[in-house]
Design an enzyme around this catalytic site. Structure first.
Site, mmCIF file in Angstrom:
data_model
loop_
_atom_site.group_PDB
_atom_site.id
_atom_site.type_symbol
_atom_site.label_atom_id
_atom_site.label_comp_id
_atom_site.label_asym_id
_atom_site.label_seq_id
_atom_site.Cartn_x
_atom_site.Cartn_y
_atom_site.Cartn_z
ATOM 1 N N HIS A 171 0.812 -1.214 0.000
ATOM 2 C CA HIS A 171 0.000 0.000 0.000
ATOM 3 C C HIS A 171 0.845 1.263 0.000
ATOM 4 O O HIS A 171 0.477 2.269 -0.606
ATOM 5 C CB HIS A 171 -0.913 -0.013 1.226
ATOM 6 C CG HIS A 171 -1.992 1.020 1.189
ATOM 7 N ND1 HIS A 171 -3.098 0.901 0.391
ATOM 8 C CD2 HIS A 171 -2.134 2.190 1.857
ATOM 9 C CE1 HIS A 171 -3.879 1.957 0.563
ATOM 10 N NE2 HIS A 171 -3.325 2.756 1.440
ATOM 11 N N HIS A 216 -10.023 3.058 -0.896
ATOM 12 C CA HIS A 216 -10.248 2.608 0.478
ATOM 13 C C HIS A 216 -11.083 1.335 0.409
ATOM 14 O O HIS A 216 -12.129 1.208 1.048
ATOM 15 C CB HIS A 216 -10.929 3.696 1.313
ATOM 16 C CG HIS A 216 -10.189 3.989 2.582
ATOM 17 N ND1 HIS A 216 -10.802 4.143 3.800
ATOM 18 C CD2 HIS A 216 -8.864 4.123 2.825
ATOM 19 C CE1 HIS A 216 -9.895 4.382 4.739
ATOM 20 N NE2 HIS A 216 -8.717 4.375 4.164
#
Length: 738
Positions: A44, A90
């Protein structure tokens, strides 16, 4: 040894990476250091699987002020102003806890924008869900997730007072285990007031501002770098909890701070929290020798007994890290205290090249900054062309059941991908402030008026995952083209894009092949269409129990309309006006919604995309609109000509009557690229056709705007019935669990 292996597994650190960490430190890491490396080298944060393919993106143009590498991209929009924008994912948090996952996604992207000095003015979102039509448990779960995500987005965005100008929501079984929530924001800033996320100047204070730090979101970056399995619901504590009212105070405090001369740089505490913000700020400053000392016991905390490990890795929301000028500490703290926000000096800038973390006077960790930020692992993962592509059929048509064109259109207007989704967007505040110029659902792009410079900004987000599944490279090119085409349909000139690249498990060679191909498609399209990439995000590991999502490289395009009075929208305007089809219809159904619905397949050969023809279409629309020749414009995309014309009529409470020269009636639903439907007043016919002839864009006058029904090449549908199918079906679907 078992203890070390367990710690490495918990932090998603491989044995090879652990050996590299030992070489960097010259010793074994302690738990704090291991946690920081795990977060900073997570997929990430480090892009270790994707970085090698992102490096070739075109990122420069005369109008680009800041490309990738900062909190957001920046482009010149004329006069003294710039647009700042980015899109972020998200996904994992929103599947685990849909309301807070989506809400904090909005909060995070807003901070990326106002960290740069810009006031956020416009939101978009790109949402993917599974089969919400399923009559069993899957459908019920997916509808629950959709409600939670929509509520989270609206709850946070509305409280922040930022208008939602549009987006897209699509559905496919491949998202049953991994929904996608991609949030976009755009802000406006004076070009001489842009701020960057760096720390420099030995002895300058490092100041923490915003909310207190808690344990929420611990390990969020690592969690988002892993696939889901049944036990993933236990990861709920890794989802952050947002407070939009605090963020609103933080926004206003930061914007007031930017009017002073107190600071050197500022950085949002997003993924990996204090770890990423401090290391990235230090890495960008000091000419390669940037360092920092942090005294973690000074961090404002809302929970007792917190440890250095938790403080460095917490992803509590609504927090910023500031590098201030020495001697300005009191002024900065006073400003934030005025807004009832926490503010504390927690460190200072050094020139050691090290991040030194202290806890109650003792050194808790010491990590070289450059190796962890600039020299993070770059993986050369295996790639392999997916086996499923060998089974995808090619040809003009895959055998489909016989169905009339009228019945086909009625079915498509009720499909969740086409049907009016006011159930979602009516929850969003789309008119707050004085800038919104378009209504959601009635224009191809959202448009915002920049009153300071009297320009308008057009923005659109697009991706067709079915296209990307059957041809990742071509599908990604098509996503760039459609996002830009939608901006052009408003009359604006597309200038740049941001992306959110959502893919499955990178440890699967077939997924990495999809990713590589999609990146090549984006590169080619952005080069040819002159829309450089200025920011973006990669989300991998969108996989549950071995099932990955379709490749979904969402693209958001931004453009400028020099004269806001020339805004072009999609609904028909006046009975009797001429309606034109621009571009070529080739009977191409690969990856089409028609095939998905009636043949129940995602297959076929991708429609041909000619980027020169695409650019010519944009230019023709923009030129004709600048000369006042167009009444309405709408691109032809999902559902083809029939759906495009129907939506233009429905949203105007009007009809259409005409005929199109097609070799097969089903071509009304084909999804050939680079096409548009435009409305032209009859007295503008000659001037408009002259522009088209000069541009080389093929065209056909296919009929006129009618007062009522839709009648087109075999389709006959009363306006009232057509409108009811389009407007009521999605609401009815979502009401079934009430």
């Amino acid at each position: 040894m078992q203890e070390i292996e367990a710690a490495l597994k918990a932090h998603k650190i491989s044995a090879e990476e652990y050996e590299h960490i030992i070489k960097i430190l010259g010793r074994e890491p302690n738990l704090v250091e291991l946690g920081v490396f795990g977060a900073m080298w997570s997929e990430h944060c480090s892009y270790k699987s994707s970085k090698k393919y992102l490096r070739g993106f075109p990122t420069e143009a005369a109008w680009v002020i800041q490309g990738p590498g900062e909190n957001a991209g920046v482009i010149d929009i004329g006069g003294d102003y710039a647009a700042v924008f980015k899109m972020e994912s998200h996904n994992h948090p929103s599947y685990i806890e849909p309301y807070q996952g989506a809400a904090t996604g909005v909060g995070g992207i807003l901070r990326d924008i106002f960290t740069m000095g810009a006031r956020p003015v416009a939101n978009l979102n790109s949402l993917r869900f599974g089969d919400i039509t399923d009559e069993g448990a899957i459908g019920k779960i997916q509808r629950h997730l959709l409600r939670g995500v929509a509520n989270g987005i609206s709850g946070y965005g509305n409280c922040m007072g930022v208008a939602m100008l549009g987006g897209e929501t699509t559905f496919d079984e491949c998202y049953n285990g991994n929904i996608l929530v991609n949030a976009f924001n755009l802000g406006i800033v004076r070009k001489d007031r842009i701020f960057y996320g760096r720390s420099e100047g030995v002895g300058n204070p490092v100041i923490y501002v915003g909310s207190k730090t808690g344990r929420d979101g611990l390990g969020g970056a690592v969690m988002a770098s892993d696939s889901f399995a049944e036990e993933s619901k236990a990861k709920r504590p890794t989802v952050q909890v947002g407070d939009p009212f605090t963020e609103k105070l933080l926004l206003e405090a930061c914007l007031e701070l930017f009017e002073t001369d107190h600071i050197v740089g500022i950085q949002d505490m997003g993924a990996a929290g204090l770890s990423s913000s401090s290391f990235e700020m230090a890495a960008r400053g000091g000419g390669g020798n940037g360092g920092m000392k942090l005294y973690l016991d000074r961090v404002p905390m809302r929970e007792s007994g917190m440890t250095p490990y938790e403080l460095m890795l917490s992803e509590s929301q609504e927090r910023m890290l500031i590098c201030a000028k020495k001697g300005r500490e009191a002024a900065v703290i006073a400003l934030f205290n005025k807004y009832e926000l926490d503010a504390a000096v927690i460190g200072e800038v050094t020139d050691t090249g090290q991040m030194e973390l202290y806890w109650n006077g003792e050194l808790a960790a010491a990590i070289p900054i450059a190796p962890i930020v600039d020299n993070a692992p770059v993986l050369n993962r295996p790639i392999k062309r997916p086996a499923y592509l060998d089974g995808i059929e090619e040809g003009e048509y895959i055998e489909m059941p016989s169905i009339s064109s009228t019945d086909a259109l009625k079915t498509m207007l009720c499909h969740p991908e086409i049907a009016d989704k006011s159930f979602i967007y009516e929850q969003y505040d789309s008119t707050i402030g004085t800038g919104s110029m378009t209504e959601i659902g009635k224009s191809d792009a959202g448009v915002f008026w920049v009153k300071e410079s009297n320009k308008a900004i057009a923005l659109s987000v697009d991706c067709n995952p079915r296209f990307c599944y059957i041809d990742p490279r071509g599908g990604a090119e098509a996503a760039v083209a459609e996002a830009g085409r939608n901006v052009a349909m408003s009359g604006a000139t597309p200038l740049a894009i941001t992306d959110c690249l959502n893919f499955g498990n990178p440890e699967n060679p077939e997924v990495m092949w999809q990713f590589k191909e999609a990146c090549e498609g984006i590169k080619e399209a952005c080069l040819r269409l002159k829309t450089p990439v200025v920011s973006g995000n990669v989300s991998l590991y969108n996989e549950t129990n071995g099932c990955s999502i379709f490749p979904t490289p969402a693209i958001a395009a931004v453009g400028v309309l020099d004269d806001p009075k020339k805004l072009l929208t999609a609904p028909f305007k006046a009975v009797g006006d001429l309606v034109y089809l621009l571009g070529d219809t080739r009977g191409e159904f690969g990856g089409s919604l028609y095939m998905k619905i009636f043949a129940k397949k995602v297959a076929g050969k991708l429609p041909k995309l000619d980027l020169a023809a695409e650019k010519a279409l944009w230019n023709a629309i923009i030129t004709a609109n600048n000369q006042g020749l167009l009444q309405a414009a709408h691109d032809v995309s999902v559902g083809g000509i029939a759906v495009a014309v129907a939506k233009m009529a429905i949203n105007a409470d009007l009809g259409f009557e005409g005929m199109i020269a097609l070799s097969d009636e089903r071509d009304l639903f084909d999804e050939s690229f680079s096409r548009a439907i435009v409305e032209v007043a009859s007295d503008k016919k000659e001037a408009f056709e002259q522009i088209l002839s000069q541009s080389g864009v093929s065209y056909e006058c296919i009929g006129k705007v009618a007062p009522h029904d839709l009648v087109i090449s075999g389709i006959s549908l009363p306006q009232a019935e057509m409108s009811a199918l389009y407007r009521e079906s999605f609401n009815a679907l979502m009401a079934q669990d009430s």
